[in-house]
Scaffold this motif. Sequence first.
Motif, short mmCIF file in Angstrom:
data_model
loop_
_atom_site.label_atom_id
_atom_site.label_comp_id
_atom_site.label_asym_id
_atom_site.label_seq_id
_atom_site.Cartn_x
_atom_site.Cartn_y
_atom_site.Cartn_z
N HIS A 61 0.83 -1.20 0.00
CA HIS A 61 0.00 0.00 0.00
C HIS A 61 0.87 1.26 0.00
O HIS A 61 2.10 1.18 0.23
CB HIS A 61 -0.94 0.00 1.21
CG HIS A 61 -0.26 -0.15 2.54
ND1 HIS A 61 0.57 0.81 3.08
CD2 HIS A 61 -0.29 -1.15 3.46
CE1 HIS A 61 1.01 0.43 4.27
NE2 HIS A 61 0.50 -0.78 4.51
N PRO A 62 0.25 2.41 -0.25
CA PRO A 62 1.01 3.66 -0.19
C PRO A 62 1.64 3.85 1.19
O PRO A 62 1.09 3.42 2.21
CB PRO A 62 -0.05 4.74 -0.46
CG PRO A 62 -1.12 4.03 -1.22
CD PRO A 62 -1.14 2.64 -0.65
N PRO B 225 6.07 4.22 -2.49
CA PRO B 225 5.73 5.64 -2.70
C PRO B 225 4.30 5.80 -3.21
O PRO B 225 3.81 4.97 -3.98
CB PRO B 225 6.76 6.10 -3.73
CG PRO B 225 7.92 5.16 -3.54
CD PRO B 225 7.32 3.84 -3.19
N VAL B 226 3.64 6.87 -2.80
CA VAL B 226 2.23 7.08 -3.15
C VAL B 226 2.02 7.11 -4.66
O VAL B 226 1.13 6.43 -5.19
CB VAL B 226 1.72 8.40 -2.52
CG1 VAL B 226 0.29 8.69 -2.99
CG2 VAL B 226 1.76 8.32 -1.00
N LYS B 227 2.82 7.87 -5.38
CA LYS B 227 2.65 7.97 -6.83
C LYS B 227 2.91 6.63 -7.51
O LYS B 227 2.25 6.29 -8.50
CB LYS B 227 3.58 9.04 -7.39
CG LYS B 227 3.18 10.46 -7.03
CD LYS B 227 4.08 11.49 -7.72
CE LYS B 227 3.64 12.90 -7.40
NZ LYS B 227 4.52 13.92 -8.06
N PHE B 228 3.83 5.86 -6.99
CA PHE B 228 4.12 4.55 -7.58
C PHE B 228 2.92 3.63 -7.40
O PHE B 228 2.56 2.89 -8.33
CB PHE B 228 5.36 3.95 -6.93
CG PHE B 228 5.78 2.63 -7.52
CD1 PHE B 228 6.53 2.60 -8.69
CD2 PHE B 228 5.43 1.44 -6.93
CE1 PHE B 228 6.93 1.39 -9.26
CE2 PHE B 228 5.82 0.22 -7.48
CZ PHE B 228 6.57 0.20 -8.65
N PHE B 229 2.29 3.67 -6.25
CA PHE B 229 1.12 2.82 -6.02
C PHE B 229 0.00 3.20 -6.99
O PHE B 229 -0.63 2.34 -7.60
CB PHE B 229 0.62 2.95 -4.58
CG PHE B 229 -0.51 2.02 -4.26
CD1 PHE B 229 -0.26 0.72 -3.86
CD2 PHE B 229 -1.83 2.45 -4.35
CE1 PHE B 229 -1.31 -0.16 -3.59
CE2 PHE B 229 -2.88 1.58 -4.08
CZ PHE B 229 -2.62 0.27 -3.69
N THR B 230 -0.23 4.50 -7.15
CA THR B 230 -1.31 4.96 -8.01
C THR B 230 -1.03 4.72 -9.49
O THR B 230 -1.88 4.21 -10.23
CB THR B 230 -1.57 6.47 -7.79
OG1 THR B 230 -1.90 6.69 -6.41
CG2 THR B 230 -2.70 6.96 -8.67
N ASN B 231 0.18 5.08 -9.93
CA ASN B 231 0.50 5.06 -11.35
C ASN B 231 0.94 3.70 -11.88
O ASN B 231 0.81 3.43 -13.08
CB ASN B 231 1.58 6.10 -11.66
CG ASN B 231 1.13 7.51 -11.37
OD1 ASN B 231 -0.06 7.81 -11.40
ND2 ASN B 231 2.08 8.38 -11.07
#
Length: 223
Positions: free
Chosen positions: A142-143, A175-181
């Motif tokens: 998770h993020p 990382p948050v952006k890695f989880f999302t993207n």
Amino acid sequence: MLNAHYSEAAEVPFVMEQKTAMADRSWQIDFASESASRRTREMADWIVNSRDNGHRPFAIVDKVNARVYVFDVNGQLQGAAPVLLGLGRGDDVAPGVSQMRMSQIPPAQRTTPAGRFVATLGRNSHGKDILWVDYENAISMHPVVTSKPKERRVQRLETPSPLDNRISYGCINVPVKFFTNVIQRRFSGTGGVVYVLPESYGWSGRTTSDRVSQGRWLDSMDG
């Protein structure tokens, strides 16, 4: 990650099933400019050549170097990022840990389990988006958690060394952006397979058994 802090070998035995270990190894994954240990590269090649991912996207978590690599169904690298892992060293989950309150889990038992896991996107009991990795033991990807500033989790992800990446209760923080993207985009709809490479010599645990992540609301440790 800087080579000065990177273990190129990461030589911990990881047993594969004999029937698939004999698969053609002619295809080699292109990691482009990403640093990756020899074991990570060999595992990626084996997954694609043996078709162990079952035509699903997959991720490899290198615990020794605290890094995750995500691939599409054909083995094309989609991204890589540092990860935070369980504070405790080891590749198995102590019995009953998933039933404990987080504050009750001894530091030595806050481990990230190694193995092959069938993973699906879902949400924990707090409604947060996660990728279930080991549903039975409430382990997810998770993020990065930022609710405890003293743990400096974001800063730990940004340092070049993997030596300070052991802080979670067992979950894999990215990382948050890695989880999302990357994670959400690639695992959406189809799910996938997550391979967590062991860090312990002589480990012979869940290398080939599926841990199917079925539910959506089990209370992940969110750690």
